[in-house]
Enzyme design. Sequence first.
Site, PDB file in Angstrom:
ATOM      1  N   HIS A 107       0.902  -1.250  -0.011  1.00 29.72           N
ATOM      2  CA  HIS A 107      -0.011   0.069   0.065  1.00 29.72           C
ATOM      3  C   HIS A 107       0.720   1.157   0.153  1.00 29.72           C
ATOM      4  O   HIS A 107       1.907   1.422   0.620  1.00 29.72           O
ATOM      5  CB  HIS A 107      -0.966   0.112   1.317  1.00 29.72           C
ATOM      6  CG  HIS A 107      -2.355   0.842   1.085  1.00 29.72           C
ATOM      7  ND1 HIS A 107      -2.258   1.993   0.793  1.00 29.72           N
ATOM      8  CD2 HIS A 107      -3.445   0.493   0.665  1.00 29.72           C
ATOM      9  CE1 HIS A 107      -3.422   2.517   0.706  1.00 29.72           C
ATOM     10  NE2 HIS A 107      -4.225   1.490   0.445  1.00 29.72           N
ATOM     11  N   HIS A 108       0.217   2.183  -0.776  1.00 26.09           N
ATOM     12  CA  HIS A 108       1.195   3.661  -0.885  1.00 26.09           C
ATOM     13  C   HIS A 108       0.890   4.240   0.547  1.00 26.09           C
ATOM     14  O   HIS A 108       2.134   5.206   0.781  1.00 26.09           O
ATOM     15  CB  HIS A 108       0.444   4.456  -1.967  1.00 26.09           C
ATOM     16  CG  HIS A 108       1.388   5.184  -2.704  1.00 26.09           C
ATOM     17  ND1 HIS A 108       2.618   5.813  -2.018  1.00 26.09           N
ATOM     18  CD2 HIS A 108       1.483   5.520  -4.007  1.00 26.09           C
ATOM     19  CE1 HIS A 108       3.171   6.549  -3.026  1.00 26.09           C
ATOM     20  NE2 HIS A 108       2.391   6.443  -4.202  1.00 26.09           N
ATOM     21  N   ALA A 109       0.190   4.009   1.364  1.00 29.35           N
ATOM     22  CA  ALA A 109       0.271   4.551   2.671  1.00 29.35           C
ATOM     23  C   ALA A 109       1.487   4.001   3.603  1.00 29.35           C
ATOM     24  O   ALA A 109       1.904   4.823   4.551  1.00 29.35           O
ATOM     25  CB  ALA A 109      -1.080   3.990   3.404  1.00 29.35           C
ATOM     26  N   ILE A 137       4.712   3.229   2.036  1.00 30.43           N
ATOM     27  CA  ILE A 137       5.994   3.458   1.094  1.00 30.43           C
ATOM     28  C   ILE A 137       5.675   4.598  -0.025  1.00 30.43           C
ATOM     29  O   ILE A 137       4.470   4.865  -0.367  1.00 30.43           O
ATOM     30  CB  ILE A 137       6.300   2.264   0.379  1.00 30.43           C
ATOM     31  CG1 ILE A 137       5.354   1.717  -0.596  1.00 30.43           C
ATOM     32  CG2 ILE A 137       6.820   1.325   1.330  1.00 30.43           C
ATOM     33  CD1 ILE A 137       5.886   0.868  -1.521  1.00 30.43           C
ATOM     34  N   ASN A 144       5.405   8.269   3.241  1.00 30.63           N
ATOM     35  CA  ASN A 144       5.606   9.167   2.113  1.00 30.63           C
ATOM     36  C   ASN A 144       6.443  10.290   2.225  1.00 30.63           C
ATOM     37  O   ASN A 144       6.014  11.117   3.194  1.00 30.63           O
ATOM     38  CB  ASN A 144       4.377   9.403   1.335  1.00 30.63           C
ATOM     39  CG  ASN A 144       3.895   8.181   0.938  1.00 30.63           C
ATOM     40  OD1 ASN A 144       4.012   8.001  -0.392  1.00 30.63           O
ATOM     41  ND2 ASN A 144       3.028   7.294   1.480  1.00 30.63           N
TER      42      ASN A 144
END
Length: 483
Positions: free
Chosen positions: A139-141, A143, A330
Site C-alpha cells: 500500500h502507498h500509505a 511507502i 511518504n
Amino acid sequence: MRQLTSLDTSFLAVESPTTTGHVGSLVILDPSTAPDGTWNLETVRAVLEPRLHLAAPFTQRLVEVPFGLGRPYWVDDPHFDIEFHLRELALASPGTREQLGEQVARIHARPLDRSRPLWEAYVITGLEDGKAAFYSKIHHAAIDGVSGAEILETVMDLTPEPREVPAAGTDAPRPMPSRLDLVRRGLTSMALDPVELVKVVPKSLAYVDQLPGASNFPGASLVSGTAATVGRMLGQPRREVTGRDLKAPRTPLNGTITAHRRFAYGSLPMAEVKAVKNHFAMTVNDVVMTLTTSALRRWLLDHDALPAAPLVAAVPVSIRTEDQKGAHGNQVSVMMAALPTHLADPAERIAFMRDSMAEAKRHFEAVPASLLQDLSGLVPTALSGLAARALFKLATVPGVLFNLFVSNVPGPPMPLYVAGAKVEGVYPVSAVTDMTGGLNITLFSYDGDLDFGLVVCREMVPDVWNLIGYLRDALDELVALTG
C-alpha cells in the site's frame, strides 16, 4: 506503534470501488542461475521469511482510532502469517508477456485486506523461454517510490548465493493497543495537531494557488493572497513564483475510470538514452519525458484525439532527506510539466521538452517542498475519506488537472538475484484514479536499462501494449537525430 502522516492517510482515503491505493512491481527472473536450477515458492520463502524484520511494513497492520479521533497507526500484527501474503501461480506454459501482463493486471486491481499487513507477493512460473516472475504489491500509505525500492531490495542479493542477514530479535510482537488507548492517543493528537499546523500551514497556504488544479477552485487565489499578506506581516514573505498557465486538454485518457486494469511492460537500453542525453545537453529524465511525449502523440493520433495544446504531466519528486533514508511512509511532492504532443517534428519536441522541464524545476524549487504534506493536514481525520473522494470529483468538474503521471524511480546499476534467480527486469505497477487519469507510466532504472511499467484503465486504454512499442520507436527516432 507509528502513526501515519496526513499524506500517508490520504492514500487510504482515496480508495473506492474503482480505485486502489497500492503500488507494485513485476520482477522478471532467469531461474537457471538458481542453485540446482530450482526456483519456486519454497526457495523464495526460505530467503524472504528470515528478512521480514528488516522492513516494518511486512509485519505491521493498520489500526483505526475509534470515531475518527486521529490518524491510523501501524502496529505489530500478532497473528502475522506469511502464507497469506506469499502465494504462487503458474501460467499455462509457455506463458507470453501479454498473458503475464493480464494476470498481473487482475491481481493488481484487487484491494488489499486491511485486517492484515498491507502487502502481497506472488511467485509466478510457466513463462516462455523458461523465465519466471515475482510480483509484489504494497500500500502507498506505507511507502513511496524510493522506500518501496528499498523494501524490494530486502529480498534481493548481489550474488546467486543469498546473503546472511542479522537474525530477528526474540521479542514477541507487542500486543494490539486497546480501544481506550487508541482513544487516548487520538485525543492527544487532536490537541497537538493544531499546534503543529499553526507552525507550517500559514506559510504553505500562501502557495495553495500553485497546486495542480488550483484554478478550478475560485477561492484559491484569495486564500493564497491573504496568507501571503499575513506571512509578510509575520516576517515570512512568500518567495517569488513565476506564473505559469498550464491547462491540461481533455483526452481519452481522462475521465471516470472503472475497476478494470491492463498492464504492459518493456525495457530501453540506458546507453542509447544517455547518448541522446549527451548529444542534446539534456538529463536522462528529460529524455524520458520526450519519449513519453512521442509515444502519447502517436497513440492519440491512432484514436483521432490529438489535442492542439500540449498535454500536462504530473511528475513525482522525492523530497526524502539523507537522514530520512530507510524511513517508511511518504516523503514526496510533485511538479508539473507540459508535454509537446502538439509538435510533429521530433527535434522541436526535444527543444520544447528540455525547456519545459527546466521551467518545471524552477517553479518546483520556488514552492515549499512540504506543500502537499502540510496542506493534507488541514483535512480532519474523521472526514478524510469523504473529503478526499469529494475533492477528487470536484476538482475535475471544471476541467482536467493534468493528463497523466510519469514517474522515474532510480534503481541499482548492477545485476541482482532473488533466491538465486537473476533479475532481468524490474517493472513498476502503479495506480490510476479519476483525477490522475487512466494511464500511469512509471519506470525503474536497473542494470543498464530503463524498465517501463504502464498500468491503465482497461476501458480507456485497451491497446496499452502499443504504447510499449511506441516508446521503442521514439528512442530509435531520437538516436537517429544524433547522427
